[in-house]
Design a protein around this motif. Structure first.
Motif, PDB file in Angstrom:
ATOM      1  N   ASN A  59       0.821  -1.212   0.000  1.00 55.42           N
ATOM      2  CA  ASN A  59       0.000   0.000   0.000  1.00 55.42           C
ATOM      3  C   ASN A  59       0.855   1.262   0.000  1.00 55.42           C
ATOM      4  O   ASN A  59       0.565   2.225  -0.728  1.00 55.42           O
ATOM      5  CB  ASN A  59      -0.927   0.001   1.221  1.00 55.42           C
ATOM      6  CG  ASN A  59      -2.185  -0.814   1.002  1.00 55.42           C
ATOM      7  OD1 ASN A  59      -2.880  -0.657   0.013  1.00 55.42           O
ATOM      8  ND2 ASN A  59      -2.487  -1.703   1.935  1.00 55.42           N
ATOM      9  N   LEU A  60       1.892   1.268   0.820  1.00 60.75           N
ATOM     10  CA  LEU A  60       2.766   2.440   0.913  1.00 60.75           C
ATOM     11  C   LEU A  60       3.476   2.695  -0.415  1.00 60.75           C
ATOM     12  O   LEU A  60       3.492   3.826  -0.925  1.00 60.75           O
ATOM     13  CB  LEU A  60       3.787   2.239   2.031  1.00 60.75           C
ATOM     14  CG  LEU A  60       4.833   3.348   2.193  1.00 60.75           C
ATOM     15  CD1 LEU A  60       4.165   4.681   2.501  1.00 60.75           C
ATOM     16  CD2 LEU A  60       5.835   2.978   3.284  1.00 60.75           C
ATOM     17  N   SER A 117       1.041   3.909  -3.184  1.00 67.24           N
ATOM     18  CA  SER A 117       0.669   5.313  -3.028  1.00 67.24           C
ATOM     19  C   SER A 117       1.746   6.238  -3.585  1.00 67.24           C
ATOM     20  O   SER A 117       1.450   7.217  -4.294  1.00 67.24           O
ATOM     21  CB  SER A 117       0.428   5.616  -1.547  1.00 67.24           C
ATOM     22  OG  SER A 117       0.186   6.991  -1.348  1.00 67.24           O
ATOM     23  N   LYS A 118       2.999   5.929  -3.295  1.00 64.69           N
ATOM     24  CA  LYS A 118       4.109   6.750  -3.788  1.00 64.69           C
ATOM     25  C   LYS A 118       4.220   6.667  -5.311  1.00 64.69           C
ATOM     26  O   LYS A 118       4.486   7.671  -5.991  1.00 64.69           O
ATOM     27  CB  LYS A 118       5.420   6.301  -3.146  1.00 64.69           C
ATOM     28  CG  LYS A 118       5.470   6.461  -1.628  1.00 64.69           C
ATOM     29  CD  LYS A 118       5.359   7.908  -1.208  1.00 64.69           C
ATOM     30  CE  LYS A 118       5.519   8.054   0.303  1.00 64.69           C
ATOM     31  NZ  LYS A 118       5.345   9.467   0.741  1.00 64.69           N
ATOM     32  N   TRP A 160       1.748   5.858  -7.536  1.00 65.49           N
ATOM     33  CA  TRP A 160       0.618   6.565  -8.157  1.00 65.49           C
ATOM     34  C   TRP A 160       0.873   8.072  -8.174  1.00 65.49           C
ATOM     35  O   TRP A 160       0.617   8.749  -9.183  1.00 65.49           O
ATOM     36  CB  TRP A 160      -0.675   6.294  -7.390  1.00 65.49           C
ATOM     37  CG  TRP A 160      -1.340   4.971  -7.587  1.00 65.49           C
ATOM     38  CD1 TRP A 160      -1.627   4.052  -6.616  1.00 65.49           C
ATOM     39  CD2 TRP A 160      -1.852   4.412  -8.808  1.00 65.49           C
ATOM     40  NE1 TRP A 160      -2.272   2.960  -7.155  1.00 65.49           N
ATOM     41  CE2 TRP A 160      -2.426   3.155  -8.494  1.00 65.49           C
ATOM     42  CE3 TRP A 160      -1.874   4.850 -10.123  1.00 65.49           C
ATOM     43  CZ2 TRP A 160      -3.023   2.335  -9.453  1.00 65.49           C
ATOM     44  CZ3 TRP A 160      -2.463   4.035 -11.092  1.00 65.49           C
ATOM     45  CH2 TRP A 160      -3.024   2.800 -10.755  1.00 65.49           C
ATOM     46  N   THR A 161       1.363   8.600  -7.058  1.00 61.32           N
ATOM     47  CA  THR A 161       1.620  10.042  -6.966  1.00 61.32           C
ATOM     48  C   THR A 161       2.674  10.472  -7.979  1.00 61.32           C
ATOM     49  O   THR A 161       2.544  11.516  -8.635  1.00 61.32           O
ATOM     50  CB  THR A 161       2.070  10.411  -5.537  1.00 61.32           C
ATOM     51  OG1 THR A 161       1.031  10.062  -4.616  1.00 61.32           O
ATOM     52  CG2 THR A 161       2.368  11.894  -5.422  1.00 61.32           C
ATOM     53  N   TRP A 182      -8.403   4.266  -7.705  1.00 60.59           N
ATOM     54  CA  TRP A 182      -7.282   5.115  -8.101  1.00 60.59           C
ATOM     55  C   TRP A 182      -7.706   6.259  -9.021  1.00 60.59           C
ATOM     56  O   TRP A 182      -7.093   7.332  -9.013  1.00 60.59           O
ATOM     57  CB  TRP A 182      -6.183   4.277  -8.761  1.00 60.59           C
ATOM     58  CG  TRP A 182      -6.513   3.732 -10.121  1.00 60.59           C
ATOM     59  CD1 TRP A 182      -7.075   2.531 -10.408  1.00 60.59           C
ATOM     60  CD2 TRP A 182      -6.303   4.388 -11.377  1.00 60.59           C
ATOM     61  NE1 TRP A 182      -7.236   2.384 -11.766  1.00 60.59           N
ATOM     62  CE2 TRP A 182      -6.764   3.509 -12.381  1.00 60.59           C
ATOM     63  CE3 TRP A 182      -5.767   5.623 -11.757  1.00 60.59           C
ATOM     64  CZ2 TRP A 182      -6.714   3.830 -13.739  1.00 60.59           C
ATOM     65  CZ3 TRP A 182      -5.717   5.949 -13.115  1.00 60.59           C
ATOM     66  CH2 TRP A 182      -6.186   5.057 -14.086  1.00 60.59           C
ATOM     67  N   LYS A 216      -8.593   9.406  -7.148  1.00 61.91           N
ATOM     68  CA  LYS A 216      -7.452  10.010  -6.454  1.00 61.91           C
ATOM     69  C   LYS A 216      -6.455  10.645  -7.420  1.00 61.91           C
ATOM     70  O   LYS A 216      -5.751  11.591  -7.048  1.00 61.91           O
ATOM     71  CB  LYS A 216      -6.735   8.946  -5.617  1.00 61.91           C
ATOM     72  CG  LYS A 216      -7.584   8.349  -4.505  1.00 61.91           C
ATOM     73  CD  LYS A 216      -6.827   7.224  -3.807  1.00 61.91           C
ATOM     74  CE  LYS A 216      -7.681   6.528  -2.768  1.00 61.91           C
ATOM     75  NZ  LYS A 216      -6.979   5.363  -2.165  1.00 61.91           N
ATOM     76  N   TYR A 217      -6.391  10.127  -8.643  1.00 54.34           N
ATOM     77  CA  TYR A 217      -5.362  10.571  -9.590  1.00 54.34           C
ATOM     78  C   TYR A 217      -6.030  10.928 -10.920  1.00 54.34           C
ATOM     79  O   TYR A 217      -5.899  10.206 -11.915  1.00 54.34           O
ATOM     80  CB  TYR A 217      -4.296   9.482  -9.753  1.00 54.34           C
ATOM     81  CG  TYR A 217      -3.748   9.031  -8.419  1.00 54.34           C
ATOM     82  CD1 TYR A 217      -2.867   9.834  -7.707  1.00 54.34           C
ATOM     83  CD2 TYR A 217      -4.157   7.826  -7.847  1.00 54.34           C
ATOM     84  CE1 TYR A 217      -2.393   9.448  -6.459  1.00 54.34           C
ATOM     85  CE2 TYR A 217      -3.684   7.433  -6.603  1.00 54.34           C
ATOM     86  CZ  TYR A 217      -2.807   8.248  -5.917  1.00 54.34           C
ATOM     87  OH  TYR A 217      -2.342   7.870  -4.680  1.00 54.34           O
TER      88      TYR A 217
END
Length: 206
Positions: free
Chosen positions: A129-130, A133-134, A136-137, A174, A177-178
């Protein structure tokens, strides 16, 4: 040429989409193959001792494996520098972004495998998950520039990231969020190379 193939493998799909983009899809004979970490396919192992997909057997019997190696070969067949630039600076940037997207596919596949286990390793899932997230960002910040570039290896791989996430993790959310990444994918998803090669679970009725 014979391509050992699965309808659910994002790495196989990279090769198939690339072949479409290069006008070589009619040169590939696909061999349906089921592989799993605990169940190597005995028919595949003589060609690829790693037991992994994709594996491409050329007409002269030469065997290529790893999606990047196969795509490099197909790009060369099509005249070169169609999907992977030849100039050093552009080539390195293309391969750098490909490495991020391809690594994300590795992560998503491992995430999928772990999610199916009866006893899940919570620490491992938290790490997935961590990292996700990085990544995707990072991709959200990168994709606007990518949209200005020719549709090459990194664009293909990023499109497959988006579609594999939708295919295997439909509740991930996703797209909300993106939005920049989602809009980019919406703009290219009707390309024939993508539209004709969608993921599907061959074990289920279509």
């Amino acid at each position: 040429m014979k391509l050992y193939w699965s309808s659910t493998s994002p790495f196989v799909r990279k090769v198939v989409v690339s072949a479409h983009e290069l006008g070589l899809s009619d040169r590939l004979e696909t061999i349906p193959t089921r592989v799993a970490p605990s169940k190597p396919d005995p028919a595949l192992l003589p060609y690829n001792p790693l037991g992994q997909l994709p594996t491409l057997v050329l007409d002269d019997g030469t065997v290529l494996y790893d999606s990047l190696v196969i795509i490099e070969y197909l790009d060369h067949m099509a005249g070169g520098a169609k999907l992977i630039p030849s100039l050093a600076e552009r080539r390195i940037e293309e391969l750098r972004l490909h490495a991020l997207c391809n690594g994300f596919l590795d992560l998503l596949v491992q995430w999928r495998i772990e999610s199916l286990k009866a006893e899940k390793q919570i620490a491992l899932i938290n790490a997935f998950n961590l990292k996700a997230s990085k990544i995707w960002t990072n991709l959200e910040a990168t994709v606007e520039g990518l949209a200005q570039q020719p549709f090459g290896l990194s664009s293909i791989t990023l499109a497959i990231v988006a579609e594999y996430a939708d295919f295997r993790f439909p509740k991930l959310g996703w797209r909300e969020k993106y939005p920049t990444l989602s809009d980019w994918h919406q703009s290219i998803q009707t390309r024939p190379s993508l539209a004709s090669t969608r993921f599907f679970d061959s074990s289920k009725p279509q």
